[in-house]
Write a protein that holds these residues in place. Structure first.
Motif, short mmCIF file in Angstrom:
data_model
loop_
_atom_site.label_atom_id
_atom_site.label_comp_id
_atom_site.label_asym_id
_atom_site.label_seq_id
_atom_site.Cartn_x
_atom_site.Cartn_y
_atom_site.Cartn_z
N GLY A 47 0.81 -1.09 -0.06
CA GLY A 47 -0.40 0.23 -0.17
C GLY A 47 0.89 1.61 0.03
N VAL A 48 0.85 1.89 0.07
CA VAL A 48 0.88 3.70 0.05
C VAL A 48 1.40 4.04 1.67
CG1 VAL A 48 0.37 6.39 -0.35
CG2 VAL A 48 -0.03 4.72 -1.68
N PHE A 62 -9.97 5.14 -1.86
CA PHE A 62 -8.67 5.28 -1.52
C PHE A 62 -8.22 4.86 -0.34
CE2 PHE A 62 -4.32 6.99 -1.06
CZ PHE A 62 -3.53 5.46 -2.00
N ALA A 63 -8.15 6.01 0.90
CA ALA A 63 -7.90 6.08 2.03
C ALA A 63 -8.10 4.81 3.05
CB ALA A 63 -8.21 6.84 3.59
N GLN A 115 6.18 2.20 -5.14
CA GLN A 115 5.64 2.70 -4.34
C GLN A 115 4.62 3.26 -5.40
OE1 GLN A 115 4.90 4.81 -1.08
NE2 GLN A 115 4.83 2.54 -1.06
N LEU A 116 5.08 3.55 -6.14
CA LEU A 116 3.90 4.20 -7.45
C LEU A 116 2.64 3.39 -8.44
CD1 LEU A 116 4.08 7.27 -8.99
CD2 LEU A 116 5.68 6.96 -10.79
N VAL A 117 3.22 2.56 -8.58
CA VAL A 117 2.56 1.52 -8.81
C VAL A 117 1.46 1.60 -7.93
CG1 VAL A 117 2.30 -0.74 -10.24
CG2 VAL A 117 3.95 0.38 -11.09
N ALA A 118 1.97 1.08 -6.69
CA ALA A 118 0.64 0.72 -5.38
C ALA A 118 0.08 1.62 -5.11
CB ALA A 118 2.08 0.40 -4.49
N PHE A 119 0.54 3.08 -5.82
CA PHE A 119 -0.57 3.98 -5.53
C PHE A 119 -2.05 4.23 -6.55
CE2 PHE A 119 -1.77 8.91 -5.72
CZ PHE A 119 -1.55 9.14 -4.29
N LEU A 135 -5.45 4.35 -6.57
CA LEU A 135 -6.79 4.93 -7.10
C LEU A 135 -7.68 4.48 -7.82
CD1 LEU A 135 -4.27 8.28 -7.79
CD2 LEU A 135 -5.95 8.05 -5.72
N ASP A 136 -6.62 4.03 -8.75
CA ASP A 136 -8.19 2.95 -9.52
C ASP A 136 -8.47 2.29 -8.98
OD1 ASP A 136 -6.26 4.31 -11.98
OD2 ASP A 136 -5.43 2.06 -11.93
#
Ligand SMILES: Nc1ncnc2c1ncn2[C@@H]1O[C@H](COP(=O)(O)OP(=O)(O)OP(=O)(O)O)[C@@H](O)[C@H]1O
Length: 954
Positions: free
Chosen positions: A83-84, A114-115, A204-208, A212-213
């Motif tokens: 996760g983020v 998202f959260a 991290q970026l892919v996880a973010f 979001l998606d």
């Protein structure tokens, strides 16, 4: 009017010339070669040991690196995307985890969802939706999770104003077309925050994005549905297969450090050797015997070059043997020249350092300092092309590489970087593999490294790198620059004796041997006028009459013996000039050919300083000396050709034999090669060293070293020889051999000798000069001095104790001034004053007429030691020195004089205390006592030869 040299009363008979520079060079190279062989362990360590050790280390490191590169991992494990996580903030500056815009109901719904979904993956509490943020200038007072902001511009400007405060930024763009929701978003991601991790644009970026998606899909489907959208991604690395070509990056990165270190072993050794020879005055000794300084440097350069060449060859061979890519793919000659030029430049740099320091210990520290700076350069600056070539980046000031190229290791680093870039290749950023370089041929030295192998900097520029040959040229320039600096500083920085040339010496024609006609032929009267008018003088009231006569002779324009010393003065100053020590005060005397002048004086009287000035070791503060028509002040280089020196401290090479010493100095003095063997035989036999001719000087006793030093001073048959305490530490037998050698050698020459042995001065000195506190106190031959300063003669008569009155009457009748010193058991001792000298011959003849009355008699003259002590006492009216009071005791008779034997004892008391103590001792022990108030004392070491040959009555 004729010239000095023409008018000299004793012109040089055949002025010996020094050996030509080439001969001196050859003999010094021979010496250096001998020492290289003698110190074979050190030679091997520098040429083979150091390269072997450093290359072996590099090889081990390379193998370790290869082992890491060769690791294979056929099935790396897979892992789910995480996760983020919350941003941490810094201690003083809180952070904002996510800024998003626009702040609509939809976007807030996306972010809340998202959260919530993200919290399940991180296990942390869900990121909170914060209030809107619109203050561009402010930094939050606490860490904020998800902050709605007004516009994308706000995010941009906020990041500009407050770098590294916000971790993520999202700008949503949602449009509904024909009932279909199109949601776009842009992610701002602060990659520098995680630049030190291995996941710059990774999980991290892919996880973010995945989070979001998920949120958008969930909200658009039905946010209240129990089952939420879930996108699960598992990430897995490709299997790791070892690369076919292993990179030689270790040699490329660390090679400069290791190869530089090989050379630095020689560098430190050169600094040590030169400074040790300086410290032990070995170089001074050779220069006093005529060695040209430039020849010394040249010989050191050539012999050390041999070491550098050997070390470079060994390094290149080992590089090939260890199969380093640089050596495999590089041209052997290019590498060899590169290492060799580095070594040569570092040697000359070492020479330069030795001119700045005097002590070997300090020099080694300076050398280590240079070593460390060099290592920093090689390890950091030239560890990769990216940093190494930055000096030639268009935006770097062009003066920077020019200034830095004055450092030899900078040029070497550049050379090696060029070679390793072309031979080792470069990492392909895309594939992560090494692309081998094209190799480095001889012709590559003329062209710059191709641009594809050069780094590209973040501003899209590439360095404008010069060709390798330019660095070679710079290494040659370094050698020239430091060579000239060495040559210059070596002459202008004063040595420990204070000798130095003026700063502008290169502009003095005399330095280059160009002398005007006037300089070549100075009128001696003109010279005398000039010295007298420019010299400092002292007012001397109590000068001895003979010393005054000698002064007049020295200052006379009509009397020109072989050498004249005029108004000589030497003042030693402390570094800041606060303290001054006057070592010589206005000395004037003359030296005649064929005569030996013995200089006597208490410790610190100024004898050695006088010798040092006359032999050119230290400059006079004022005054001058002229030796065979040449000025010590201005023409020392010429005087050296006719001069021999035996300094107070032996200047010998511990690892050369006596024979080799004679060869060395004979070579420097220009004695023909054919005469060397005979010279060894002749001189070493004379001082009884022939049997040990092939033993090294370090195995010699103190006396043997002195004898060798005396012999060395006579090599080349100099016209003037200075012997500073030549027989110190010699046993009586060998001392006599040396005396007889000096006695023979002085014929037709000037010899100046200092000594503390009265016997030596008496035996050898044609004239004896006694110095105290930097001044001449007496001068003359032994007999003159004894007559002038002695108490006269002492006579002892043995008679029947019952008839001693008769003897007394005879003595008083014939020599009215006689004083009875001792009368015990028929042994009478009388002191005859100098004034009664004319009466003594008749008195002595008469003694034989009293056969029944006088059983035996003996006579002795005042000894030189008594004269010396008297003069020193007179020169020290307040006491010679508190710790040097003379007390005599022990009543054993002295052979030949019938006097009690006295020994001299020094007491650490004041004058009056000592005198009182001595008197008390004598009273207690019934011994003769002499205090510093007594005019004379008997000598313990007067030779029988003196008593007979120097005594006109016996
Ligand atoms: N380099 C120097 N710096 C300062 N003072 C010095 C230096 N060399 C000598 N002196 C001082 O000059 C004086 C004369 O010294 P010098 O060595 O000439 O005496 P000396 O008569 O040869 O003594 P010795 O018999 O002990 O050899 C001494 O007081 C000495 O301390």
């Amino acid at each position: 009017m004729s010239t000095l040299s023409q008018q000299s009363a004793a012109p040089l008979r055949a002025r010996p010339a020094l050996a030509p520079a080439s001969t001196q060079l050859a003999v010094l190279l021979w010496r250096n070669a001998l020492l290289l062989v003698r110190y074979w362990r050190s030679t091997l360590a520098q040429t083979v040991g150091a390269p072997l050790v450093f290359m072996l280390l590099l090889f081990v490191l390379q193998r370790a690196d290869y082992a890491v590169q060769s690791v294979s991992n056929p099935s790396p494990p897979s892992a789910p995307l995480p996760g983020v996580y919350r941003c941490q903030g810094r201690s003083s500056i809180p952070c904002i985890n996510i800024m998003f815009t626009p702040a609509t109901a939809a976007t807030q719904s996306y972010m809340s969802t998202f959260a919530a979904l993200n919290a399940k993956r991180t296990g942390e509490t869900a990121l909170a939706l914060e209030g809107a943020w619109s203050d561009l200038a402010a930094i939050p007072s606490r860490n904020l999770d998800m902050v709605p902001v007004g516009s994308p511009d706000f995010i941009y400007n906020y990041a500009l104003r407050h770098p590294n405060v916000t971790a993520w930024g999202i700008t949503f763009n949602q449009a509904t077309t024909n009932g279909v929701n199109n949601v776009q978003y842009q992610i701002w991601y602060n990659s520098t925050r995680v630049a030190n991790s291995s996941d710059v644009f990774g999980r991290q970026l892919v996880a973010f994005m995945r989070g979001l998606d998920e949120a958008i899909i969930t909200v658009l489907n039905d946010p209240s549905a129990t089952v939420k959208a879930s996108i699960d991604v598992t990430v897995r690395d490709w299997p790791v297969v070892p690369p076919k070509t292993l990179s030689d990056s270790i040699v490329q990165n660390l090679g400069p450090v290791f190869f530089f270190s090989c050379v630095m072993v020689i560098f430190i050794n050169v600094v040590n050797q030169i400074l040790t020879e300086k410290e032990q005055k070995l170089r001074h000794g050779m220069e006093m015997m005529g060695l040209r300084p430039i020849v010394y440097w040249l010989s050191m350069f050539l012999s050390t070059s041999l070491l550098v060449l050997a070390s470079s060859v060994v390094t290149c061979i080992l590089g090939i043997a260890f199969q380093f890519a640089t050596f495999k793919n590089g041209n052997f000659a290019v590498l060899l020249v590169t290492f060799f030029l580095l070594g040569e430049a570092m040697i000359v740099f070492a020479f330069f350092i030795t001119t700045l320091v005097r002590r070997a210990r300090v020099g080694i520290l300076a050398g280590i300092f240079v070593f460390i700076i060099g290592l920093l350069f090689e390890s950091f600056v030239f560890s990769s092309g990216f940093v190494g070539y930055i000096w030639w980046k268009p935006t770097t000031p062009s003066a920077a590489p020019i200034v830095l190229s004055l450092l030899p290791f900078f040029n070497f680093g550049k050379c090696f970087l060029d070679i390793s870039t072309l031979t080792t290749g470069k990492l392909d950023e895309l594939t992560g593999t090494y692309v081998p370089g094209p190799g480095f041929s001889w012709s590559s030295i003329y062209s710059p490294v191709i641009s594809t192998l050069l780094p590209t900097y973040s501003d899209a520029t590439q360095p404008d790198v010069p060709a390798l040959v330019v660095s070679w040229y710079m290494l040659l320039v370094d050698m020239a620059v430091y060579g000239v600096l060495t040559w210059y500083l070596d002459r202008v920085i004063p040595d420990e004796f204070g000798a130095a040339l003026p700063l502008w010496f290169p502009f003095m024609p005399t330095f280059w041997g160009i002398e005007s006609r006037r300089q070549r032929s100075v009128e001696r009267e003109d010279w005398l006028d000039e010295v007298m008018s420019t010299s400092a003088r002292e007012k001397i009231d109590d000068e001895d009459s003979d010393v005054s006569v000698e002064r007049s002779r020295a200052l006379s324009a009509a009397f020109w013996p072989a050498a004249k010393i005029v108004h000589l003065r030497k003042v030693y100053s402390s570094l800041l000039g606060k303290e001054e020590k006057i070592a010589i005060k206005d000395s004037c005397f003359t030296l005649e050919e064929g005569k030996l002048l013995a200089l006597l004086g208490q410790n610190g009287a100024g004898k050695s300083t006088t010798m040092n000035i006359l032999s050119g070791l230290t400059p006079a503060t004022s005054g001058d000396a002229y030796i065979y028509g040449m000025s010590v002040r201005h023409q020392m280089h010429r005087i050296r050709k006719v001069m021999g020196v035996c300094p107070q401290h032996d200047i010998l090479f511990g690892d050369l034999t006596a024979r080799e010493h004679i060869y060395l100095y004979a070579g420097l003095k220009g004695v023909p090669r054919a005469e060397w063997a005979a010279l060894v035989e002749d001189r070493l036999q004379a001082v009884r060293l022939l049997k040990v001719a092939d033993q090294r000087a370090k195995t010699f006793s103190g006396g043997m070293k002195r004898r060798l030093s005396v012999v060395i001073s006579t090599i080349g048959d100099p016209q003037i020889v200075f012997l500073d305490e030549p027989t110190t530490g010699m046993d009586p037998v060998n001392r006599r051999h040396v005396w007889s050698f000096i006695e023979q050698f002085k014929q037709g020459r000037i010899v100046v000798l200092t000594t503390h042995s009265m016997e030596e001065a008496d035996v050898l000195g044609d004239r004896i000069a006694i110095m105290a506190h930097g001044r001449l106190r007496a001068i003359g031959n032994s007999v003159t001095l004894k007559n002038k300063f002695g108490a006269g003669y002492r006579i002892s008569i043995v008679t029947d104790p019952a008839r001693s009155d008769e003897v007394r009457a005879i003595v008083y009748t014939q020599v009215p001034g006689a004083t009875l010193e001792d009368d015990s058991a028929g042994s009478l001792i009388y002191q005859f004053p100098v004034s009664s000298t004319p009466l003594i011959p008749a008195f002595v003849r008469n003694l034989n007429n009293y056969e029944g009355l006088i059983k035996a008699w003996g006579i002795s003259q005042t000894t030189l030691e008594e004269v010396f002590l008297k003069i020193i006492r007179d020169a020290n009216p307040g006491g010679y020195a508190a710790d040097q009071l003379v007390v005599l005791d022990d009543a054993a008779p002295l052979p030949g004089t019938l006097r009690p034997r006295f020994s001299v004892r020094r007491r650490n008391t004041t004058r009056s205390q000592s005198a009182a103590a001595a008197a008390a001792n004598a009273a207690a022990a019934d011994k003769d006592v002499y205090t510093d108030a007594a005019p004379t004392s008997s000598s313990t070491n007067a030779s029988s030869r003196n008593n007979s040959s120097l005594n006109p009555l016996v």
